[in-house]
Design a protein around this motif. Sequence first.
Motif, PDB file in Angstrom:
ATOM      1  N   THR A   2      -6.203  12.716   3.586  1.00 56.02           N
ATOM      2  CA  THR A   2      -5.327  11.980   3.707  1.00 56.02           C
ATOM      3  C   THR A   2      -4.464  12.380   4.835  1.00 56.02           C
ATOM      4  N   THR A  51      -6.768   3.443  -3.910  1.00 60.04           N
ATOM      5  CA  THR A  51      -7.325   3.410  -2.457  1.00 60.04           C
ATOM      6  C   THR A  51      -7.465   4.780  -2.185  1.00 60.04           C
ATOM      7  N   ARG A  52      -8.255   5.351  -0.943  1.00 57.61           N
ATOM      8  CA  ARG A  52      -8.429   6.668  -0.621  1.00 57.61           C
ATOM      9  C   ARG A  52      -8.970   6.466   0.922  1.00 57.61           C
ATOM     10  N   TYR A  53      -8.489   7.496   1.674  1.00 53.04           N
ATOM     11  CA  TYR A  53      -9.058   7.597   2.873  1.00 53.04           C
ATOM     12  C   TYR A  53     -10.082   8.433   3.428  1.00 53.04           C
ATOM     13  N   THR A  94      -3.080   7.271  -3.600  1.00 53.18           N
ATOM     14  CA  THR A  94      -2.488   5.976  -3.025  1.00 53.18           C
ATOM     15  C   THR A  94      -3.293   4.911  -3.636  1.00 53.18           C
ATOM     16  N   PRO A 121      -3.904  -0.713  11.863  1.00 51.79           N
ATOM     17  CA  PRO A 121      -5.188  -0.357  11.305  1.00 51.79           C
ATOM     18  C   PRO A 121      -6.507  -1.058  11.845  1.00 51.79           C
ATOM     19  N   GLN A 128     -11.696  14.799  -0.272  1.00 53.36           N
ATOM     20  CA  GLN A 128     -10.632  14.045  -0.232  1.00 53.36           C
ATOM     21  C   GLN A 128      -9.913  14.080   1.270  1.00 53.36           C
ATOM     22  N   THR A 139      -8.867   3.974   5.797  1.00 50.95           N
ATOM     23  CA  THR A 139      -8.694   3.465   4.166  1.00 50.95           C
ATOM     24  C   THR A 139     -10.185   2.939   3.954  1.00 50.95           C
ATOM     25  N   ASP A 140     -10.634   3.075   2.736  1.00 48.35           N
ATOM     26  CA  ASP A 140     -11.819   2.632   2.256  1.00 48.35           C
ATOM     27  C   ASP A 140     -12.038   1.126   2.102  1.00 48.35           C
ATOM     28  N   TRP A 141     -11.084   0.338   1.782  1.00 46.55           N
ATOM     29  CA  TRP A 141     -11.282  -1.079   1.974  1.00 46.55           C
ATOM     30  C   TRP A 141     -11.298  -1.821   3.367  1.00 46.55           C
ATOM     31  N   LEU A 164       0.985  -1.315   0.001  1.00 46.83           N
ATOM     32  CA  LEU A 164       0.088  -0.034  -0.028  1.00 46.83           C
ATOM     33  C   LEU A 164       0.946   1.184  -0.033  1.00 46.83           C
TER      34      LEU A 164
END
Length: 322
Positions: A281, A178-180, A287, A241, A279, A258-260, A162
Amino acid sequence: MSCKKWWIPHRIDVIFARMEIASLILARQVAQLGSFAAVARAGDVDPSSVSRAVASVEAQAGIRLFNRSTRSLSLTAEGAAYLERIGPALDEIAAAGEAAARVRSTPKGLVRLTASVAFGCECLVPLLPELREALPDVELDLVLTDQRVDLAEQGIDLAIRLAASPQGDLISSKLRATRYMVCASPDYVASHAPVASPADLREHACLRYTLPGLRAAWWFKSKDGSVQEVPVRGPISISNPLALRAAVREGMGPGLLTDWLVADDLANGRLVQLLPEFQATASEFETGAWLLYPSRSQLPRKTRAVMDFLKARLGQSASGGL
């Protein structure tokens, strides 16, 4: 009429030691199709190459396989006997080739895959039953660690990292972006001051990630592209995490996740996304999750099969654009 004897070797291995198998196969095809031209059309090759192959067989065997004229081509008696004798061996070679192709088409063997503990637990472990069904002959050694392991030294076939972009000399393929996002529990949202803008987070005890550079501030980008830095504070920092998400679920404060890691929680209402129009981060806005492997030219089929499976199940198109 006297019966002329011709040479037919009694040991098939002698035949195959003396000439190329491809030439023998072409010679038998000529006998089956009745002309050099027909064999050339079937194989999309030049007729002269078929003729040369037959001539090579005849020279090595010491007999004439075909009677040739400008209008016809027919097997000689010697040729018919010769091709009949070697036919079973050619059939066995063809069958062995088909069996080898089936083995090649079925990925088989051990694949060592490494990923972070959180990504492995959240994204990979739930896929193991499906992977076993899709690739029954592949053994998977899942190495979950938050340490950056050396693939060659540890004998790792494939890594998921990642990062904003992959570092080092490994071959990389982007698995997905990915995004936060800043999340909190519904109870926390109901019992604390609203977060209407990034600056409002200054008044909240945020749950922070322990890694250096990720603790002091979060960054936010608005739809018009403007970026602002927001210092964050809080009495609790967490290095893992999964544990950070658990603390956010318990209503201990907002956290940057993170989204996942939070997709299911957001879907079932266990967590609420704060500031969805921004957005967010703690490092880079762009990312991703990257597949890394040592060499493109020597990538085993088993490793390629695992990569393709992961891309199909976790790739951008499979993730619904998260």
